[in-house]
Design an enzyme around this catalytic site. Structure first.
Site, mmCIF file in Angstrom:
data_model
loop_
_atom_site.group_PDB
_atom_site.id
_atom_site.type_symbol
_atom_site.label_atom_id
_atom_site.label_comp_id
_atom_site.label_asym_id
_atom_site.label_seq_id
_atom_site.Cartn_x
_atom_site.Cartn_y
_atom_site.Cartn_z
ATOM 1 N N SER A 193 7.293 34.479 -27.882
ATOM 2 C CA SER A 193 6.927 34.233 -29.272
ATOM 3 C C SER A 193 8.161 34.206 -30.156
ATOM 4 O O SER A 193 9.108 34.976 -29.938
ATOM 5 C CB SER A 193 5.973 35.321 -29.771
ATOM 6 O OG SER A 193 5.732 35.174 -31.164
ATOM 7 N N TYR A 208 2.926 43.783 -31.061
ATOM 8 C CA TYR A 208 2.882 42.415 -30.526
ATOM 9 C C TYR A 208 4.295 41.865 -30.356
ATOM 10 O O TYR A 208 4.659 41.356 -29.287
ATOM 11 C CB TYR A 208 2.073 41.505 -31.449
ATOM 12 C CG TYR A 208 2.167 40.044 -31.080
ATOM 13 C CD1 TYR A 208 1.476 39.543 -29.976
ATOM 14 C CD2 TYR A 208 2.960 39.160 -31.812
ATOM 15 C CE1 TYR A 208 1.575 38.204 -29.613
ATOM 16 C CE2 TYR A 208 3.064 37.826 -31.468
ATOM 17 C CZ TYR A 208 2.370 37.352 -30.368
ATOM 18 O OH TYR A 208 2.464 36.027 -30.019
#
Length: 321
Positions: A193, A208
């Site tokens: 990400s 996350y």
């Protein structure tokens, strides 16, 4: 002051030469970086992915980026092992792919990466021993329902993030890697990400972002460990893509559709250990690199606070129903 400086330059030609050389080197470095960016994004040919093997395994294949990768791999002539937790969705995706690409062989593996990993890992191990699995796309991942402070992350969400984004990706990779080592060829793509790679910090998504930082470092280490064994390992770090997970319905120039992203992702497969395959994302990466973190962090925090506010409002509305 200006006259003294000019006089100094006249009397010290060596200083002029040194300044000229340093300026030239800086200009050359910038020019080479720009030319390389143009080459890798628009001119570099993609690798022949069929050389890795005739089968590809994709986790999180029933929606979003994973589903798009499955279609693109089938389009390239590879057979598929589709991994997902919902058997009905797996069957639907398999039917869609085989309708469009009738020659594609597909095997479905019902596997909840948030559940008991041992049974699912055994299924994958057995299949990769039996089949020539040359490509692994570790796409399955978990994010927050919406932005929140770390103290607001409940135990269930915390455990899910670590189990799927860290433990499951590690064990799936290990299961597939053994067959690749025997065949001395393979490619592993781990979907990371931009939250951990491109953006300096991602407040209100701390766990996350941290799990995705693990994916990045995990991939870089494996890239070095196995590059001499014929196995290419890569972490792809997208920013926003128009998926359910990102809660974005429409694609745009800066937000690709899953198909747009998957096409870019396959063009980069087998090259750098970490990359942002969708070129507008790499532009943002470059721009953020030039800005100080002290300027970027408050802007990201403000953006995430707005997401948190919207999420809390939706939660309060649901409770009223």
């Amino acid at each position: 002051m200006e006259v003294n400086f000019l006089e100094t330059l006249k009397t010290q030609p060596l200083l002029v030469i040194i300044l000229f050389i340093l300026g030239s080197i800086s200009f050359l470095k910038i020019s080479v970086s720009i030319l390389r960016w143009v080459y890798v994004n628009f001119l570099r040919p993609p690798k022949n992915i069929k050389k890795y093997g005739s089968w590809a395994l994709v986790t999180g294949s029933t929606d979003g980026i994973g589903k798009a990768f499955a279609f693109e791999l089938a389009k390239k002539g590879l057979n598929l092992i589709l991994v997902g937790r919902n058997p009905n969705k797996l069957n639907d995706v398999s039917s869609e792919i085989q309708t469009k690409f009738p020659k594609t062989q597909i095997k479905n593996v019902v596997f909840d990466l948030n559940g008991d990993l041992s049974e699912g890992i055994k299924k994958i191990s057995d299949l990769t021993e039996e089949l020539d699995v040359g490509i692994l796309v570790n796409n399955a991942g978990v994010s927050y329902p919406y932005a929140r402070y770390f103290h607001e992350v409940d135990n269930e969400l915390l455990n899910n993030l670590i189990k799927v984004n860290v433990e499951a990706i590690s064990k799936v990779t290990q299961a597939v890697l053994s067959g690749m080592l025997k065949r001395k060829k393979g490619a592993i793509v781990n979907i990371g990400s931009g939250a951990s790679t491109i953006i300096p910090s991602y407040p209100l998504y701390a766990v996350y972002a941290a799990t995705k930082a693990y994916v990045e470092q995990f991939s870089k280490c494996l890239y070095v460990e196995y590059k001499n064994s014929g196995i290419d390992v890569q972490c792809q770090a997208p920013l926003n893509v128009a998926t359910k997970m990102a809660s974005i319905k429409r694609s745009s120039f800066l937000v690709p559709s899953p198909t747009g992203y998957a096409k870019a992702g396959l063009r980069w497969l087998g090259y750098e250990p970490c990359c942002a395959p969708y070129w507008p994302h790499s532009l943002i990466w470059g721009l953020l690199y030039l800005l100080p973190e002290s300027a970027v962090d408050p802007w990201i925090l403000s953006f995430c606070l707005k997401i948190r506010k919207k999420g809390q409002f939706k939660d309060s509305q649901k409770k009223k129903i």
